[in-house]
Design an enzyme around this catalytic site. Structure first.
Site, mmCIF file in Angstrom:
data_model
loop_
_atom_site.group_PDB
_atom_site.id
_atom_site.type_symbol
_atom_site.label_atom_id
_atom_site.label_comp_id
_atom_site.label_asym_id
_atom_site.label_seq_id
_atom_site.Cartn_x
_atom_site.Cartn_y
_atom_site.Cartn_z
ATOM 1 N N SER A 104 0.824 -1.207 0.000
ATOM 2 C CA SER A 104 0.000 0.000 0.000
ATOM 3 C C SER A 104 0.862 1.262 0.000
ATOM 4 O O SER A 104 1.654 1.483 -0.905
ATOM 5 C CB SER A 104 -0.950 -0.044 1.203
ATOM 6 O OG SER A 104 -1.890 0.996 1.159
ATOM 7 N N ASP A 241 -2.492 6.230 -3.315
ATOM 8 C CA ASP A 241 -1.334 5.612 -2.683
ATOM 9 C C ASP A 241 -0.859 4.473 -3.581
ATOM 10 O O ASP A 241 -1.345 4.297 -4.694
ATOM 11 C CB ASP A 241 -1.668 5.128 -1.275
ATOM 12 C CG ASP A 241 -2.786 4.097 -1.249
ATOM 13 O OD1 ASP A 241 -3.556 4.050 -2.217
ATOM 14 O OD2 ASP A 241 -2.888 3.350 -0.251
ATOM 15 N N ASP A 243 -1.165 1.250 -3.824
ATOM 16 C CA ASP A 243 -2.073 0.240 -4.382
ATOM 17 C C ASP A 243 -3.413 0.827 -4.773
ATOM 18 O O ASP A 243 -4.323 0.105 -5.174
ATOM 19 C CB ASP A 243 -2.244 -0.934 -3.424
ATOM 20 C CG ASP A 243 -3.038 -0.594 -2.179
ATOM 21 O OD1 ASP A 243 -3.090 0.603 -1.800
ATOM 22 O OD2 ASP A 243 -3.602 -1.515 -1.559
ATOM 23 N N ASP A 245 -5.974 2.147 -3.196
ATOM 24 C CA ASP A 245 -7.237 1.999 -2.475
ATOM 25 C C ASP A 245 -7.566 3.279 -1.706
ATOM 26 O O ASP A 245 -8.579 3.347 -1.019
ATOM 27 C CB ASP A 245 -7.242 0.785 -1.546
ATOM 28 C CG ASP A 245 -6.193 0.842 -0.443
ATOM 29 O OD1 ASP A 245 -5.374 1.790 -0.434
ATOM 30 O OD2 ASP A 245 -6.181 -0.072 0.402
#
Length: 448
Positions: A104, A241, A243, A245
């Site tokens: 992440s 960010d 990833d 999400d």
């Protein structure tokens, strides 16, 4: 003994904590647990595997795919895609489960592995613990044609983009949007879908090389995005960010618009369209008091949960609410996603600007953020923060002194050996003063 799984999968320093051996063993254990029902019914389990672009994801993805195939699971390796894309594809392709390899917003040397159940939902703690318990246990290895096959599936991005476009309530024609993808998993997807939606797109942080993910770009580093928005005269900026999400935003003047403001804007938009179920927003206890006050003025109820988007999602699913999220920018729109989706959130935010003709700065005035001070107190016994009478008495006294003009929150961190002391008040000076007093009490009462 501490849990192997944290609040968002298994995460740590790649090739020390998160090794190829662990990835192999973890994927075999997951295949045993998550594929059990398919095998019992005579079906071969299928899994979707994706990753972010950090360099360690290459060998970890190979290990995960190998482990799954060796355990009799057919693998669809979709390559570099956002976490919410892997969740969506798990559901859309009717897969038994999904695997995302990402850390992440963490720095490049870290990595992590998280699993999605069928339908693209995060796993309950009990299922994660069952997977952890299976590590290292003897298992029956399939032979011959019973081993799994690995398919390099690169159609996932197009399917995900089509899904995002279908969720868009109106086009973005006339808007100029700066996209900062943190050199992460949304570097290709986010600019593409915004362009297809009609926006003029300026890209920064969209050139991943395996080493630069989250390095000075993205939702935890908004300075470059702010500067680019102002320099290009854009209407707004969107930051993801690693990833994707998460979504934070920047208005035309370069000012940050945080997750609470984004949720406030989207809650009002959904209410206006009659799509905010039960007229309720789900947020965590860390959301700013200003959001709660704003939603009350708008006739929108707020249900608060423990910190963590998984707890937000659990509450949303339990009561069929349509919108929830965190101040950090994890926003869940349950009609279109089973997890936080930064690209979807950014699209819907830009769509609200285009629909209303109002600037993002104007829309963000739906709430006034109270000054917030947060301090992590180290070197204390965090397990006693909820039971120590001296700490509880101090919290009650400071809360009473604020008399509804602010609030106090003390909680033990779920990921670090610290107690988090958060205070909101009418002024930053007042919040700092109260926070300093409470930190002193915590150190005095709970110090090791």
């Amino acid at each position: 003994m501490s849990r192997l799984f944290g609040t968002d999968g298994v995460r740590g320093l790649a090739n020390r904590d998160i090794t190829a051996e662990l990835a192999l063993d973890l994927s075999i254990a997951a295949a045993q647990v998550l594929g059990e029902e398919d095998r019992r019914d005579g079906r071969r389990p299928r899994a979707v595997v994706g990753r972010d672009p950090r360099v360690s994801g290459e060998f970890l993805s190979a290990a995960v795919c190998a482990g799954l195939a060796s355990a009799g699971v057919d693998v669809h390796n979709v390559g570099v895609l956002p976490t919410p894309a892997v969740a969506y594809l798990t559901a859309d392709m009717g897969a038994t489960f999904g695997v995302m390899i990402s850390a992440s917003h963490n720095a490049m040397p870290d990595n992590g592995i998280k699993f999605f159940a069928d339908g693209g939902h995060k796993l309950p703690d009990a299922v994660e613990d069952e997977i952890a318990d299976r590590l290292g246990q003897a298992w029956e290895r399939p032979q011959g044609a019973d081993v799994g096959r690995i398919h390099e599936n690169r159609a996932g991005q197009a399917r995900y983009v089509a899904h995002l476009l279908q969720a868009l309530p109106n086009r973005l024609d006339g808007l100029t949007v700066v996209i900062d993808a943190a050199h992460g998993a949304a570097s290709a997807v986010s600019p593409e879908v915004f362009r297809l939606s009609g926006a003029e797109v300026v890209e920064i942080g969209t050139d991943p090389d395996g080493l630069n993910i989250n390095d000075g770009y993205g939702s935890t580093h908004l300075d470059r995005l702010s500067a680019a928005v102002v320099e290009r005269g854009a209407h707004l900026g969107i930051a993801h960010d690693g990833d994707a999400d998460r979504c934070l935003a920047v208005d035309a003047e370069g000012r940050a618009v945080d997750g609470d403001q984004v949720m406030g804007i989207l809650a009002v938009a959904l209410k206006d369209r009659g799509l905010l179920r039960e007229n309720t927003l789900v947020a965590t206890v860390m959301s700013n008091l200003g959001l709660l006050q704003a939603m009350e003025r708008e006739g929108i109820a707020v249900t608060q949960t423990a910190v963590g988007d998984r707890y937000v999602l659990e509450e949303m699913r339990r009561n069929e609410h349509s919108l929830g999220g965190e101040q950090s920018g994890h926003v869940i729109i349950l009609e279109h996603a089973t997890t936080g989706d930064g690209v979807l959130t950014g699209l819907l935010l830009a769509a609200r600007v285009a629909e209303t003709g109002r600037s993002l700065a104007d829309l963000a005035t739906v709430m006034t953020r109270l000054p917030q001070v947060l301090v992590n107190v180290k070197g204390v016994d965090k397990s006693r923060v909820d039971t120590d009478e001296g700490v509880l008495t101090a919290v009650r006294a400071e809360t009473a002194a604020l008399a509804g003009t602010g609030r106090v929150l003390l909680r033990k961190s779920g990921t670090e050996p610290v107690v988090r002391v958060m205070v909101e008040a009418a002024t930053e000076e007042r919040a700092r003063e109260i926070c300093d007093r409470l930190c002193a009490v915590v150190r005095d009462r709970l110090g090791l």
